[in-house]
Scaffold this motif. Structure first.
Motif, PDB file in Angstrom:
ATOM      1  N   THR A  93       1.204   6.583   5.356  1.00 12.81           N
ATOM      2  CA  THR A  93       1.282   6.479   3.899  1.00 12.81           C
ATOM      3  C   THR A  93       1.322   5.022   3.454  1.00 12.81           C
ATOM      4  OG1 THR A  93       2.494   8.550   3.758  1.00 12.81           O
ATOM      5  CG2 THR A  93       2.721   7.062   1.907  1.00 12.81           C
ATOM      6  N   LEU A  94       1.933   4.172   4.305  1.00 18.40           N
ATOM      7  CA  LEU A  94       2.083   2.754   3.958  1.00 18.40           C
ATOM      8  C   LEU A  94       0.865   1.930   4.361  1.00 18.40           C
ATOM      9  CD1 LEU A  94       5.754   2.306   5.200  1.00 18.40           C
ATOM     10  CD2 LEU A  94       4.993   2.679   2.860  1.00 18.40           C
TER      11      LEU A  94
ATOM     12  N   ASP B 138      13.922   9.499  -6.671  1.00 20.81           N
ATOM     13  CA  ASP B 138      13.192  10.765  -6.593  1.00 20.81           C
ATOM     14  C   ASP B 138      11.818  10.696  -7.243  1.00 20.81           C
ATOM     15  OD1 ASP B 138      15.003  12.501  -5.197  1.00 20.81           O
ATOM     16  OD2 ASP B 138      16.346  12.187  -6.904  1.00 20.81           O
TER      17      ASP B 138
ATOM     18  N   SER C 181       4.751  15.186  -9.105  1.00 20.75           N
ATOM     19  CA  SER C 181       5.733  15.647  -8.139  1.00 20.75           C
ATOM     20  C   SER C 181       6.894  16.303  -8.863  1.00 20.75           C
ATOM     21  CB  SER C 181       6.259  14.477  -7.325  1.00 20.75           C
ATOM     22  OG  SER C 181       6.955  13.602  -8.177  1.00 20.75           O
TER      23      SER C 181
ATOM     24  N   ALA D 146       7.857   9.550  -7.729  1.00 21.24           N
ATOM     25  CA  ALA D 146       6.742   9.286  -6.822  1.00 21.24           C
ATOM     26  C   ALA D 146       6.422   7.792  -6.849  1.00 21.24           C
ATOM     27  CB  ALA D 146       5.529  10.097  -7.244  1.00 21.24           C
TER      28      ALA D 146
ATOM     29  N   GLU E 134       3.718   6.316  -9.011  1.00 19.32           N
ATOM     30  CA  GLU E 134       3.898   6.278 -10.463  1.00 19.32           C
ATOM     31  C   GLU E 134       4.785   5.112 -10.902  1.00 19.32           C
ATOM     32  OE1 GLU E 134       5.445  10.097 -11.409  1.00 19.32           O
ATOM     33  OE2 GLU E 134       3.572  11.111 -10.886  1.00 19.32           O
TER      34      GLU E 134
ATOM     35  N   ARG F  12      -5.951   9.160   4.857  1.00 19.15           N
ATOM     36  CA  ARG F  12      -5.211   8.929   3.615  1.00 19.15           C
ATOM     37  C   ARG F  12      -6.131   9.181   2.426  1.00 19.15           C
ATOM     38  NH1 ARG F  12      -5.004   5.054   6.996  1.00 19.15           N
ATOM     39  NH2 ARG F  12      -5.973   3.445   5.745  1.00 19.15           N
TER      40      ARG F  12
ATOM     41  N   VAL G  65       9.961   6.946   1.162  1.00 19.51           N
ATOM     42  CA  VAL G  65       9.275   5.726   1.593  1.00 19.51           C
ATOM     43  C   VAL G  65      10.281   4.759   2.218  1.00 19.51           C
ATOM     44  CG1 VAL G  65       8.052   3.671   0.791  1.00 19.51           C
ATOM     45  CG2 VAL G  65       7.355   5.932  -0.013  1.00 19.51           C
TER      46      VAL G  65
ATOM     47  N   ARG H 289       5.527  18.185  -1.844  1.00 22.40           N
ATOM     48  CA  ARG H 289       5.617  16.893  -2.554  1.00 22.40           C
ATOM     49  C   ARG H 289       4.706  15.857  -1.907  1.00 22.40           C
ATOM     50  NH1 ARG H 289      11.253  14.872  -4.532  1.00 22.40           N
ATOM     51  NH2 ARG H 289       9.860  13.960  -6.048  1.00 22.40           N
ATOM     52  N   TYR H 290       3.512  16.271  -1.519  1.00 20.68           N
ATOM     53  CA  TYR H 290       2.474  15.358  -1.041  1.00 20.68           C
ATOM     54  C   TYR H 290       2.810  14.680   0.277  1.00 20.68           C
ATOM     55  CZ  TYR H 290       0.512  16.167  -5.593  1.00 20.68           C
ATOM     56  OH  TYR H 290      -0.026  16.782  -6.677  1.00 20.68           O
TER      57      TYR H 290
ATOM     58  N   GLU I  73       0.840  -1.206   0.000  1.00 21.17           N
ATOM     59  CA  GLU I  73       0.000   0.000   0.000  1.00 21.17           C
ATOM     60  C   GLU I  73       0.872   1.253   0.000  1.00 21.17           C
ATOM     61  OE1 GLU I  73      -3.355   0.822   2.909  1.00 21.17           O
ATOM     62  OE2 GLU I  73      -2.974  -1.298   3.273  1.00 21.17           O
ATOM     63  N   MET I  74       0.561   2.217  -0.843  1.00 24.60           N
ATOM     64  CA  MET I  74       1.232   3.518  -0.823  1.00 24.60           C
ATOM     65  C   MET I  74       0.176   4.551  -1.167  1.00 24.60           C
ATOM     66  SD  MET I  74       4.971   2.746  -1.606  1.00 24.60           S
ATOM     67  CE  MET I  74       5.695   1.114  -1.470  1.00 24.60           C
ATOM     68  N   HIS I  75      -0.151   5.413  -0.190  1.00 25.71           N
ATOM     69  CA  HIS I  75      -1.306   6.286  -0.377  1.00 25.71           C
ATOM     70  C   HIS I  75      -0.998   7.646  -0.952  1.00 25.71           C
ATOM     71  CE1 HIS I  75      -4.367   3.719   1.353  1.00 25.71           C
ATOM     72  NE2 HIS I  75      -3.419   3.297   2.158  1.00 25.71           N
ATOM     73  N   TRP I  76       0.201   8.169  -0.690  1.00 23.06           N
ATOM     74  CA  TRP I  76       0.540   9.482  -1.219  1.00 23.06           C
ATOM     75  C   TRP I  76       1.707   9.328  -2.183  1.00 23.06           C
ATOM     76  CZ3 TRP I  76      -3.162  12.754  -0.152  1.00 23.06           C
ATOM     77  CH2 TRP I  76      -3.830  12.686   1.066  1.00 23.06           C
ATOM     78  N   PRO I  77       1.791  10.184  -3.189  1.00 28.00           N
ATOM     79  CA  PRO I  77       2.887  10.065  -4.160  1.00 28.00           C
ATOM     80  C   PRO I  77       4.217  10.580  -3.606  1.00 28.00           C
ATOM     81  CG  PRO I  77       1.394  11.842  -4.800  1.00 28.00           C
ATOM     82  CD  PRO I  77       0.792  11.207  -3.589  1.00 28.00           C
ATOM     83  N   LEU I  78       4.669   9.984  -2.507  1.00 34.62           N
ATOM     84  CA  LEU I  78       5.954  10.390  -1.932  1.00 34.62           C
ATOM     85  C   LEU I  78       7.087   9.900  -2.814  1.00 34.62           C
ATOM     86  CD1 LEU I  78       5.639   9.520   1.875  1.00 34.62           C
ATOM     87  CD2 LEU I  78       5.250  11.699   0.743  1.00 34.62           C
ATOM     88  N   PRO I  79       8.235  10.606  -2.801  1.00 41.75           N
ATOM     89  CA  PRO I  79       9.398  10.087  -3.513  1.00 41.75           C
ATOM     90  C   PRO I  79       9.837   8.754  -2.895  1.00 41.75           C
ATOM     91  CG  PRO I  79       9.918  12.155  -2.378  1.00 41.75           C
ATOM     92  CD  PRO I  79       8.473  11.907  -2.166  1.00 41.75           C
TER      93      PRO I  79
END
Lengths: 256, 345
Positions: free
Chosen positions: B226-227, A135, B2, A137, A140, B91, A97, B280-281, A87-93
């Motif tokens: 987030t995870l 770097d 991003s 997301a 993606e 989330r 993560v 960046r979210y 699961e990954m909810h936000w487009p973090l780099p």
């Protein structure tokens, strides 16, 4: 920090229904253990109990430490858990993560990592070959890339025990082999790696030991050739399998 | 979605963005002190703030406009922060601070005192009852859903509580002793910062600060979430406790806001979205910029209601909803496009 994991008489009930009953296991540090069993056999519950995510009865000890006496933070420093599905909810780099793996060490902010945290993250990204998209997301990334980032997050924790729930699900054969090899390489460095899988072939090929669960009980445990013997496969899974060897490693193909 | 490493989300870029937002908030705050039936120059405002200048300007700035401007900054800020915290906890970018029913319950508490004739719209009893209403909603929520409830249960219980508070508010209006009381309630519910005094600021501010502190202290946990909840739990986050903390923090902050200003919608939903690309979210780094954006939005809206020529006062809560709803629709459309693209890919 390496130590053996001792599980004695572990029972888990979910909604009043027993999903694990009286499971006892001794797992050596530095080994790669595959947990297999039919759907609903209690594989995920076993991992979640070790990670302290479900109420359970029985003893779970790492070396001389009773894990259930530890704080959630302290337990998280010893047990790194990779749930199913990444699961990954936000487009973090991707790098941020992976840095979450250091969360139990007090590193909540990926921009302010200490020396040890930074090194652990860099090393984890190197061995999982995820530096190229550090770097980008995570939302993606392709399924295979995302699985490797998830794996890197777990490696970065530097925990003596890694639990992975179906780490190869939904991956193509190349990525399945890559993930299993990375987990096995990790075990060679002294980590105890426990992976749940439905792929008996991958389990036979990569694991040092296999634990077979059936209806919440331990049906067999041992080296792949013993635990995945034909009579056990017939009894637990209801299948006949081709069993052979290739380049000195066991080959198992479910057949009928 | 991003930026690259040197993009707007880099550490330096983020600091500049936060500083720019803070500067904008201060600028709007000063403009807000100068705007009204009597226009004051920035110099006159500055002089009045430090206790110099002519007597009338002094009174206008310090007694009338300063409390209003302070409330706009504080309430806008806590609404933005609560929105960011709720979106982090769930989330989900479409979560709003009103989800668990605290603002509706606070509104009911305030309306009940108005209806019973215990207080007029600007008295001290109103905020007390509003905050009590917000607390009551938290206790109800936990009583209904349980201390270790999952999100679905909490959202359902929140829905029930906000519906109940809405119905009770309607009943209070229905039973109002006279049409004037009903009108007073209706206008109060629209949300306004007009004619508030320093007493209102002092009443609301401690709760807003306490709520903000609780939410801000949880920021690391939002990043871990987030995870997903299970992974966050395995990283040492007590997710059940985090949910209660967020519910309590939002009730404190938003409850106090509603108690002194009535219902001010959509800032909590909109503010986090405006600044999310800047961080960046990252749901943890979002909190401070979201609060600043909320302050800017509410202060700007409160300036606008004073500048827009109209025969009757436009309430600031009406204006924020008027601007907020189209933005909400835009968010839904963007989400739809994103999902559509996902299906096509």
């Amino acid at each position: 920090m390496t130590a053996d994991l001792r599980i004695r008489d572990l029972s888990v009930r979910l909604g009043g229904r027993p999903v694990l009953s009286g499971v006892s296991l001794e797992l050596r540090s530095g080994s790669f253990v595959a947990v297999v069993g039919p759907n609903g056999a209690g594989k995920t519950s076993l991992l979640r109990a070790i990670a302290g995510l479900v109420p359970h009865a029985g003893l779970i000890a790492l070396g001389a430490e009773n894990l259930d006496r530890l704080s959630a933070r302290a337990r998280a420093r010893r047990i790194a858990y990779l749930p199913q599905g990444h699961e990954m909810h936000w487009p973090l780099p991707a790098r941020d993560v992976v840095a979450l793996g250091r969360f139990p060490h007090g590193a909540a902010d990926p921009d302010r990592l200490g020396e040890a945290d930074r090194e652990a993250v860099a090393e984890a990204m190197r061995v999982t070959d995820t530096e190229a998209f550090a770097d980008r997301a995570v939302t993606e990334l392709s399924g295979g890339e995302r699985a490797r980032v998830a794996l890197a997050r777990v490696f970065a924790a530097g925990a003596p025990v890694i639990l992975a729930d179906e780490p190869t699900a939904a991956l193509d054969p190349r990525h399945q082999i890559d993930v299993m090899s990375a987990l096995r390489a990790r075990a060679r460095c002294g980590t105890l790696v426990i992976a749940v899988t439905h792929d008996l072939g991958l389990a036979a090929r990569h694991a040092d030991a296999v634990a077979v669960l059936e209806a919440g009980r331990l049906a067999a445990v041992g080296p792949p050739a013993e635990a995945l013997a034909p009579d056990c496969l017939r009894r637990v899974f209801g299948i006949e399998a081709f069993i052979g060897t290739h380049q000195g490693a066991p080959v198992l193909v479910p057949w009928s | 979605m991003s930026g690259g490493p040197g993009g707007p989300g880099g550490t330096a870029g983020r600091r500049i963005a936060v500083a720019a937002l803070a500067a904008l908030a201060i600028l709007l705050f000063l403009v807000s002190l100068g705007i009204g039936p009597v226009r004051l120059s920035p110099a006159a405002v500055a002089a009045a703030l430090i206790g110099r200048g002519e007597e009338t300007a002094l009174v206008i700035v310090r007694e009338i406009r300063l409390p209003r401007a302070l409330l706009a900054v504080a309430i806008g800020g806590i609404l933005g922060l609560c929105g960011a915290a709720m979106q982090g906890l769930l989330r989900n970018p479409l979560a709003a601070p009103s989800l668990f029913g605290a603002p509706q319950a606070a509104a009911f508490g305030a309306v009940a005192t108005l209806s019973l004739g215990l207080a007029d719209a600007l008295s001290f009893a109103l905020p007390v009852a509003g905050i009590a209403g917000a607390f009551l909603s938290v206790f109800l929520l936990i009583a209904v859903a349980g201390r270790n409830a999952g999100l679905t249960l909490l959202i359902l219980a929140g829905l029930a509580i906000s519906s109940l508070a809405g119905a009770a508010t309607a009943l209070a209006m229905n039973l109002a002793p006279n049409p004037f009381a009903a009108l007073e309630i209706a206008f109060w519910l629209l949300g306004s910062l007009e004619d508030r005094s320093m007493r209102h600021v002092l009443m609301a501010l401690p709760f807003i600060l306490a709520g903000g502190a609780i939410l801000f202290a949880s920021r690391g946990a939002f990043r871990a979430l987030t995870l997903g909840e299970e992974a966050a739990q395995s990283l040492g986050v007590n997710v059940a406790r985090l949910r209660l903390l967020v519910i309590a923090g939002v009730a404190l902050g938003v409850g106090a806001s509603v108690a002194v200003a009535g219902t001010i919608g959509f800032i909590g939903l909109v503010a986090p979205h405006l600044v999310r690309p800047l961080v960046r979210y990252d749901p943890a780094r979002l909190l401070v910029p979201a609060a600043l954006a909320g302050s800017c939005l509410l202060t700007a809206a409160d300036i606008a209601v004073r500048v827009i020529p109209s025969t009757t006062d436009i309430k600031v809560g009406v204006l924020t909803s008027l601007i907020g709803v189209p933005f909400f629709l835009y968010l839904i459309l963007r989400e739809r496009r994103r999902l559509g693209a996902g299906l096509a890919a």
